[in-house]
Design a protein around this motif. Structure first.
Motif, short mmCIF file in Angstrom:
data_model
loop_
_atom_site.label_atom_id
_atom_site.label_comp_id
_atom_site.label_asym_id
_atom_site.label_seq_id
_atom_site.Cartn_x
_atom_site.Cartn_y
_atom_site.Cartn_z
N GLY A 1 52.12 43.73 34.29
CA GLY A 1 52.83 43.42 35.54
C GLY A 1 53.79 42.24 35.41
N GLY A 2 54.06 41.81 34.20
CA GLY A 2 54.99 40.69 33.99
C GLY A 2 55.00 40.33 32.52
N VAL A 3 55.88 39.40 32.14
CA VAL A 3 56.02 39.04 30.72
C VAL A 3 54.83 38.17 30.27
CG1 VAL A 3 57.47 37.87 29.03
CG2 VAL A 3 58.52 39.19 30.86
N VAL A 4 54.18 38.57 29.18
CA VAL A 4 53.10 37.77 28.59
C VAL A 4 53.72 36.97 27.43
CG1 VAL A 4 50.80 37.80 27.52
CG2 VAL A 4 51.46 39.60 29.14
N PRO A 5 53.87 35.64 27.59
CA PRO A 5 54.65 34.86 26.62
C PRO A 5 54.20 35.02 25.17
CG PRO A 5 54.22 33.54 28.57
CD PRO A 5 53.42 34.82 28.73
N GLU A 6 52.90 35.01 24.91
CA GLU A 6 52.43 35.11 23.52
C GLU A 6 52.81 36.46 22.90
OE1 GLU A 6 51.26 32.93 21.56
OE2 GLU A 6 50.62 34.22 19.90
N LEU A 7 52.68 37.53 23.70
CA LEU A 7 53.06 38.86 23.19
C LEU A 7 54.57 38.92 22.95
CD1 LEU A 7 50.93 41.34 25.34
CD2 LEU A 7 50.46 40.42 23.06
N ALA A 8 55.32 38.26 23.82
CA ALA A 8 56.78 38.25 23.66
C ALA A 8 57.16 37.60 22.33
CB ALA A 8 57.44 37.49 24.83
N SER A 9 56.58 36.42 22.04
CA SER A 9 56.92 35.72 20.80
C SER A 9 56.60 36.59 19.59
CB SER A 9 56.12 34.42 20.65
OG SER A 9 56.11 33.72 21.84
N ARG A 10 55.39 37.18 19.60
CA ARG A 10 54.99 37.98 18.43
C ARG A 10 55.91 39.16 18.23
NH1 ARG A 10 48.45 38.49 18.92
NH2 ARG A 10 48.10 36.40 19.70
N ASP A 11 56.34 39.77 19.32
CA ASP A 11 57.22 40.93 19.18
C ASP A 11 58.60 40.52 18.68
OD1 ASP A 11 57.12 43.85 19.52
OD2 ASP A 11 58.88 43.49 20.78
N HIS A 12 59.11 39.35 19.16
CA HIS A 12 60.40 38.87 18.63
C HIS A 12 60.31 38.70 17.11
CE1 HIS A 12 62.47 38.36 22.38
NE2 HIS A 12 61.63 37.47 22.85
N ILE A 13 59.18 38.14 16.64
CA ILE A 13 59.02 37.94 15.19
C ILE A 13 59.14 39.27 14.45
CG2 ILE A 13 57.36 37.27 13.37
CD1 ILE A 13 56.34 35.11 15.34
N ARG A 14 58.49 40.31 15.01
CA ARG A 14 58.53 41.63 14.38
C ARG A 14 59.94 42.22 14.37
NH1 ARG A 14 53.38 42.64 16.59
NH2 ARG A 14 54.25 43.17 18.61
N ARG A 15 60.71 41.99 15.44
CA ARG A 15 61.98 42.72 15.62
C ARG A 15 63.20 42.03 15.05
NH1 ARG A 15 59.99 47.63 17.31
NH2 ARG A 15 58.28 47.17 18.73
N VAL A 16 63.19 40.70 14.98
CA VAL A 16 64.45 39.99 14.81
C VAL A 16 65.13 40.29 13.47
CG1 VAL A 16 63.49 37.75 14.06
CG2 VAL A 16 65.60 37.79 15.35
N LEU A 17 64.37 40.30 12.36
CA LEU A 17 65.04 40.54 11.07
C LEU A 17 65.55 41.98 10.92
CD1 LEU A 17 63.00 38.28 8.61
CD2 LEU A 17 65.33 37.95 9.46
N PRO A 18 64.72 42.99 11.27
CA PRO A 18 65.28 44.36 11.21
C PRO A 18 66.53 44.54 12.08
CG PRO A 18 62.90 44.44 11.50
CD PRO A 18 63.28 43.00 11.59
N LEU A 19 66.55 43.90 13.25
CA LEU A 19 67.72 44.04 14.12
C LEU A 19 68.95 43.34 13.52
CD1 LEU A 19 66.26 43.63 17.74
CD2 LEU A 19 67.19 45.71 16.71
N ILE A 20 68.73 42.19 12.84
CA ILE A 20 69.86 41.51 12.19
C ILE A 20 70.43 42.43 11.11
CG2 ILE A 20 70.50 39.59 10.66
CD1 ILE A 20 68.61 37.79 12.30
N LYS A 21 69.53 43.05 10.34
CA LYS A 21 70.00 43.97 9.27
C LYS A 21 70.78 45.13 9.89
CE LYS A 21 66.54 42.96 5.78
NZ LYS A 21 65.17 43.22 5.42
N GLN A 22 70.25 45.66 10.99
CA GLN A 22 70.90 46.79 11.66
C GLN A 22 72.29 46.39 12.17
OE1 GLN A 22 68.35 48.53 14.70
NE2 GLN A 22 70.15 49.19 15.87
N ALA A 23 72.38 45.21 12.77
CA ALA A 23 73.68 44.76 13.33
C ALA A 23 74.69 44.52 12.20
CB ALA A 23 73.49 43.50 14.16
N LEU A 24 74.23 43.94 11.09
CA LEU A 24 75.14 43.71 9.95
C LEU A 24 75.63 45.04 9.41
CD1 LEU A 24 73.19 40.88 8.05
CD2 LEU A 24 75.53 40.70 8.94
N HIS A 25 74.69 45.99 9.29
CA HIS A 25 75.04 47.31 8.76
C HIS A 25 76.07 47.99 9.66
CE1 HIS A 25 74.47 50.99 6.51
NE2 HIS A 25 74.37 51.63 7.67
#
Ligand code: KG4
Ligand code: ZN
Length: 343
Positions: free
Chosen positions: A40-64
């Motif tokens: 029912g709202g943003v859970v800060p700890e889950l948000a941080s962990r998910d950013h860690i998982r996503r950020v590098l693959p997304l950078i690679k995708q954007a560069l590509h």
């Protein structure tokens, strides 16, 4: 100059590459809405962990997609605040690390500066100075924007943000978080004028807002009625009309007060069709023009951060950008105090 933008302030991981010559080259986004919706709202700890998982693959995708290599980048722009501290730290640490490794400047960007400059990514773009209405899940502010970095607060909400009011009222109507867009869709089936909500602070004589009373008005109605599908839609319609009316009246008052003729609308609630239609219509009557970001750049994204970084690199405000050797984040950060270093 090629600028990589990194946005991780809340529940969206947004990455983009902006070229000062060619414009936006690519952008990639991962939304955590599904991850948080069951809570029912943003859970800060889950948000941080998910950013860690996503950020590098997304950078690679954007560069590509931009067909460019990490070593071609000239600067990194990351959201430094305001937002969730743990989530901000993910983008800041990756941004600072890349800046140090590539020996290029790192720019800590104010999230709201990203939002309010985002309409400048579209054509036609507004010219400085203009009035900006910032309407997101966390903020509702009217600003006079004189230039990049020169922002003057004209008015703001004294309690809930407009997006927060949409989300809370949506929840009362049984809509999952964040319910703003779904409430707007439901409102299309509502009968205009069937219910009438108060217009808080409409005649307050200043440019401040108050939205917390609207969810109480919705709750009172919900408790009094047999809630049929039609009544749910009628409540959504009446709530939306009240928010739109107040945002419109105060924005026009800000234009009158400043004598400016350009209004920029930014932030997630700026995606609202009823708000756009009403503002366009009313502003046209006053010979004023309203500018919006592309729909996909209304809510959080990396393009607005890459763009704000590029604008800052090009201004004379900071000529001595250095590669990062350390970094801080600012969970709370006043946009008017953006030029003052307090870290
Ligand atoms: O700017 P944003 O992505 O995040 C913040 O920085 O807060 O804005 C998200 C907010 C949420 O409250 C969401 O419900 C609202 O924007 N929103 C809408 C619409 N689309 C998103 N509210 C009303 N109508 C919409 N179409
Ligand atoms: Zn935002």
């Amino acid at each position: 100059m090629l600028v990589l933008g990194i946005e991780t302030s809340c529940d969206e991981t947004g990455i983009a590459i902006f070229d000062t010559e060619r414009g936006l080259l690519s952008h990639a986004l991962h939304s955590q809405i599904l991850l948080h919706s069951e809570y029912g709202g943003v859970v800060p700890e889950l948000a941080s962990r998910d950013h860690i998982r996503r950020v590098l693959p997304l950078i690679k995708q954007a560069l590509h997609s931009a067909d460019c290599h990490l070593h071609q980048l000239n600067a990194i722009a990351y959201t430094q605040g305001p937002g969730l501290a743990g989530a901000l730290l993910v983008g800041a640490s990756i941004g600072a690390g890349l800046s140090f490794a590539l020996n290029i400047p790192a720019l800590g960007i104010h999230h709201l500066e990203g939002h309010l400059l985002s309409p400048l990514l579209s054509r036609p773009a507004p010219a400085f100075p203009f009035v900006a209405l910032l309407v997101s899940g966390g903020h509702t502010q009217l600003m006079r924007v004189n230039a990049v970095g020169d922002y003057h607060l004209l008015g703001e909400t004294v309690d809930d943000a407009a997006g927060e009011a949409f989300d809370k009222t949506a929840k009362l109507l049984g809509i999952d978080y964040p319910g703003g867009a779904a409430l707007a869709k439901l409102a299309q089936q509502g009968r205009p004028g069937h219910f009438n909500f108060p217009r808080p602070m409409l005649n307050s004589g200043n440019l401040n807002f108050s939205f917390s009373g609207l969810k109480t008005a919705a709750l009172t109605l919900i408790n009094k009625q047999d809630i049929t599908e039609q009544i749910r839609a009628d409540i959504a319609c009446a709530f939306q009309q009240a928010v739109v009316d107040v945002l419109t009246e105060k924005s026009l008052a800000a234009l009158a007060q400043t004598g400016l003729k350009q209004l920029v609308v930014a932030g997630g609630v700026g995606a609202n069709t009823e708000l756009r239609n009403t503002l366009n219509h009313r502003a046209a009557n006053q010979n004023a023009t309203v500018f919006y970001p592309e729909l996909e750049f209304c809510t959080d994204n990396g393009a607005m951060i890459a763009f704000a970084g590029a604008m800052r690199l090009q201004t004379t405000l900071h000529q001595n950008w250095q590669p990062a050797r350390s970094f801080t984040v600012k969970a709370r950060w006043d946009l008017e105090r953006i030029e003052q270093s307090d870290d």
